[in-house]
Design a protein around this motif. Sequence first.
Motif, PDB file in Angstrom:
ATOM      1  N   LYS A   2       0.832  -1.189   0.000  1.00  0.00           N
ATOM      2  CA  LYS A   2       0.000   0.000   0.000  1.00  0.00           C
ATOM      3  C   LYS A   2       0.870   1.244   0.000  1.00  0.00           C
ATOM      4  CE  LYS A   2      -3.321   2.596   2.809  1.00  0.00           C
ATOM      5  NZ  LYS A   2      -4.127   3.030   1.667  1.00  0.00           N
ATOM      6  N   LYS A   3       0.540   2.194  -0.860  1.00  0.00           N
ATOM      7  CA  LYS A   3       1.240   3.470  -0.895  1.00  0.00           C
ATOM      8  C   LYS A   3       0.465   4.501  -0.078  1.00  0.00           C
ATOM      9  CE  LYS A   3       4.683   2.696  -3.865  1.00  0.00           C
ATOM     10  NZ  LYS A   3       6.105   2.970  -3.601  1.00  0.00           N
ATOM     11  N   HIS A   4       1.192   5.292   0.686  1.00  0.00           N
ATOM     12  CA  HIS A   4       0.603   6.377   1.455  1.00  0.00           C
ATOM     13  C   HIS A   4       0.992   7.669   0.760  1.00  0.00           C
ATOM     14  CE1 HIS A   4      -0.369   3.500   4.640  1.00  0.00           C
ATOM     15  NE2 HIS A   4       0.860   3.033   4.496  1.00  0.00           N
ATOM     16  N   ASN A   5       0.021   8.312   0.088  1.00  0.00           N
ATOM     17  CA  ASN A   5       0.314   9.406  -0.834  1.00  0.00           C
ATOM     18  C   ASN A   5       0.188  10.773  -0.164  1.00  0.00           C
ATOM     19  OD1 ASN A   5       0.735  11.022  -3.015  1.00  0.00           O
ATOM     20  ND2 ASN A   5      -1.065  10.351  -4.171  1.00  0.00           N
ATOM     21  N   PHE A   6       1.341  11.355   0.193  1.00  0.00           N
ATOM     22  CA  PHE A   6       1.401  12.668   0.822  1.00  0.00           C
ATOM     23  C   PHE A   6       1.749  13.763  -0.200  1.00  0.00           C
ATOM     24  CE2 PHE A   6       1.961   9.778   4.355  1.00  0.00           C
ATOM     25  CZ  PHE A   6       1.263  10.384   5.401  1.00  0.00           C
ATOM     26  N   SER A   7       1.582  13.490  -1.468  1.00  0.00           N
ATOM     27  CA  SER A   7       1.954  14.444  -2.515  1.00  0.00           C
ATOM     28  C   SER A   7       1.206  15.765  -2.363  1.00  0.00           C
ATOM     29  CB  SER A   7       1.666  13.852  -3.890  1.00  0.00           C
ATOM     30  OG  SER A   7       1.949  14.782  -4.905  1.00  0.00           O
ATOM     31  N   ALA A   8       1.929  16.869  -2.597  1.00  0.00           N
ATOM     32  CA  ALA A   8       1.336  18.199  -2.422  1.00  0.00           C
ATOM     33  C   ALA A   8       0.421  18.599  -3.565  1.00  0.00           C
ATOM     34  CB  ALA A   8       2.447  19.238  -2.267  1.00  0.00           C
ATOM     35  N   GLY A   9       0.457  17.895  -4.654  1.00  0.00           N
ATOM     36  CA  GLY A   9      -0.420  18.205  -5.766  1.00  0.00           C
ATOM     37  C   GLY A   9       0.271  17.941  -7.094  1.00  0.00           C
ATOM     38  N   PRO A  10      -0.410  17.233  -7.995  1.00  0.00           N
ATOM     39  CA  PRO A  10      -1.777  16.743  -7.878  1.00  0.00           C
ATOM     40  C   PRO A  10      -1.976  15.878  -6.628  1.00  0.00           C
ATOM     41  CG  PRO A  10      -1.058  16.567 -10.142  1.00  0.00           C
ATOM     42  CD  PRO A  10       0.141  16.952  -9.331  1.00  0.00           C
ATOM     43  N   CYS A  11      -3.207  15.925  -6.127  1.00  0.00           N
ATOM     44  CA  CYS A  11      -3.488  15.384  -4.807  1.00  0.00           C
ATOM     45  C   CYS A  11      -3.959  13.938  -4.845  1.00  0.00           C
ATOM     46  CB  CYS A  11      -4.564  16.232  -4.132  1.00  0.00           C
ATOM     47  SG  CYS A  11      -6.193  16.093  -4.908  1.00  0.00           S
ATOM     48  N   LEU A 185     -15.524  36.582  -3.527  1.00  0.00           N
ATOM     49  CA  LEU A 185     -14.987  35.736  -4.588  1.00  0.00           C
ATOM     50  C   LEU A 185     -13.999  34.740  -3.979  1.00  0.00           C
ATOM     51  CD1 LEU A 185     -13.941  36.845  -8.144  1.00  0.00           C
ATOM     52  CD2 LEU A 185     -12.554  35.188  -6.906  1.00  0.00           C
ATOM     53  N   ILE A 186     -14.162  33.485  -4.344  1.00  0.00           N
ATOM     54  CA  ILE A 186     -13.265  32.400  -3.937  1.00  0.00           C
ATOM     55  C   ILE A 186     -12.784  31.706  -5.202  1.00  0.00           C
ATOM     56  CG2 ILE A 186     -13.102  30.157  -2.773  1.00  0.00           C
ATOM     57  CD1 ILE A 186     -15.515  31.085  -1.048  1.00  0.00           C
ATOM     58  N   TYR A 187     -11.522  31.316  -5.228  1.00  0.00           N
ATOM     59  CA  TYR A 187     -11.073  30.469  -6.332  1.00  0.00           C
ATOM     60  C   TYR A 187     -10.141  29.389  -5.804  1.00  0.00           C
ATOM     61  CZ  TYR A 187      -6.833  33.483  -6.509  1.00  0.00           C
ATOM     62  OH  TYR A 187      -5.686  34.173  -6.228  1.00  0.00           O
ATOM     63  N   ALA A 188     -10.094  28.277  -6.543  1.00  0.00           N
ATOM     64  CA  ALA A 188      -9.288  27.137  -6.096  1.00  0.00           C
ATOM     65  C   ALA A 188      -8.979  26.216  -7.257  1.00  0.00           C
ATOM     66  CB  ALA A 188     -10.036  26.355  -5.016  1.00  0.00           C
ATOM     67  N   GLY A 189      -7.698  25.994  -7.517  1.00  0.00           N
ATOM     68  CA  GLY A 189      -7.307  24.969  -8.476  1.00  0.00           C
ATOM     69  C   GLY A 189      -7.739  23.613  -7.938  1.00  0.00           C
ATOM     70  N   ALA A 190      -8.306  22.785  -8.792  1.00  0.00           N
ATOM     71  CA  ALA A 190      -8.887  21.516  -8.329  1.00  0.00           C
ATOM     72  C   ALA A 190      -7.846  20.545  -7.800  1.00  0.00           C
ATOM     73  CB  ALA A 190      -9.666  20.862  -9.470  1.00  0.00           C
ATOM     74  N   GLN A 191      -6.625  20.612  -8.302  1.00  0.00           N
ATOM     75  CA  GLN A 191      -5.657  19.531  -8.100  1.00  0.00           C
ATOM     76  C   GLN A 191      -5.072  19.458  -6.701  1.00  0.00           C
ATOM     77  OE1 GLN A 191      -5.150  22.244  -9.905  1.00  0.00           O
ATOM     78  NE2 GLN A 191      -3.162  23.113  -9.459  1.00  0.00           N
ATOM     79  N   LYS A 192      -5.428  20.345  -5.807  1.00  0.00           N
ATOM     80  CA  LYS A 192      -4.913  20.290  -4.451  1.00  0.00           C
ATOM     81  C   LYS A 192      -5.828  19.514  -3.504  1.00  0.00           C
ATOM     82  CE  LYS A 192      -1.211  22.872  -4.984  1.00  0.00           C
ATOM     83  NZ  LYS A 192       0.138  22.326  -4.839  1.00  0.00           N
ATOM     84  N   ASN A 193      -7.134  19.600  -3.706  1.00  0.00           N
ATOM     85  CA  ASN A 193      -8.017  18.979  -2.713  1.00  0.00           C
ATOM     86  C   ASN A 193      -9.367  18.554  -3.279  1.00  0.00           C
ATOM     87  OD1 ASN A 193      -8.076  18.115  -0.030  1.00  0.00           O
ATOM     88  ND2 ASN A 193      -9.290  19.848   0.632  1.00  0.00           N
ATOM     89  N   MET A 194      -9.506  18.560  -4.604  1.00  0.00           N
ATOM     90  CA  MET A 194     -10.841  18.375  -5.159  1.00  0.00           C
ATOM     91  C   MET A 194     -10.882  17.429  -6.358  1.00  0.00           C
ATOM     92  SD  MET A 194     -13.503  21.419  -6.210  1.00  0.00           S
ATOM     93  CE  MET A 194     -12.474  22.050  -7.534  1.00  0.00           C
TER      94      MET A 194
END
Length: 355
Positions: A2-11, A185-194
């Motif tokens: 099993k890999k434990h993925n702590f990558s900062a992004g892509p998430c 206004l809120i913005y968020a790149g998807a690849q961090k948490n979504m």
Amino acid sequence: MKKHNFSAGPCILPQEVLKQASEAVLNFDNLDLSLIEISHRSKNFVSVMDEAISLVKELLQLPEGYSPMFLQGGASLEFLMVPYNLMKQGGKAAYLETGVWAKKARQEAEAMGEVVVVGNSADKNYSYIPKGYTIPSDVDYFHCTSNNTIYGTQIKAFPKVDTLNVCDMSSDIFSRQIDFTQFDLIYAGAQKNMGPAGTTLVVVKDEILGKTGRQIPTMLDYTTHISKESMFNTPPVFAVYVSMLTLRWLKENGGISWIENINNQKAQLLYSEIDRNPLFTGTAEVEDRSNMNACFLLNDEAGKDKFEAMLKEGGINGLNGHRSVGGYRASMYNALPLESVQALVDIMREFERQS
């Protein structure tokens, strides 16, 4: 293993979401066609976009008058789109500079008009969130970055403002309960948490648009994308679909309150070990530590090879810190299970025992 993925992004993404997404690439909606080869104008994909937008409104508890959009260009394009749409001709904006991305946002805004930096933590390598700053009353908007992925800091209490309130939430969107209506206004790149890279969520209060007095290029005008329901041009269908699945997963499991509780447990577990273990030191000020990105250093670099060999053997992935900070960065986004943090902590304890 099993890999434990702590990558900062892509998430990391939920396993069930990845399974559903992979199936849709082969056969979407029982059409015997791939998600990525059907028309984005088809009722099958329009229903995906509609559900994604509906889920954003529901999870963030947004009233009428807010428009979510799924756009392209990442948060980096929003650095420009925000001043284009909110800074009046001859106007100015206030920026809180708490990291590399906050700095980049400020630099883009400077191309559009005057920028006042109300607080800046660069003096200590962005290891803290400035406090006690004053936001001028004559600015068109205030901009902050809620979570700083590189440096592991997070705004815990947002300032009350007398102007438009804008926030880059790329790396902690949907991770904690806050009053999202305090923002215009809120913005968020998807690849961090979504979701995967390729789409950016923007949520804007409709009434604030169209008041700059400037001519906005069509693709950079939020009203263009609102009027076309995020389909003025071909949307990134796969990224939107996976984001929709992730938001559906979040809702079905209990929403933001549910995941916030788990995120708090993960952060508490790891930070307690960092503070207890004499071999490690956290880099961010304790009161400003991010629940999403925990940054820490080895106190003695002589043990680096041994520690990293233990990480590899334990299936720990993506733990290297950003080059501007060094050390290690454990990104604990929504989909990272508590057991992965426990696995990391167990290795840190075993490393201490063997040292």
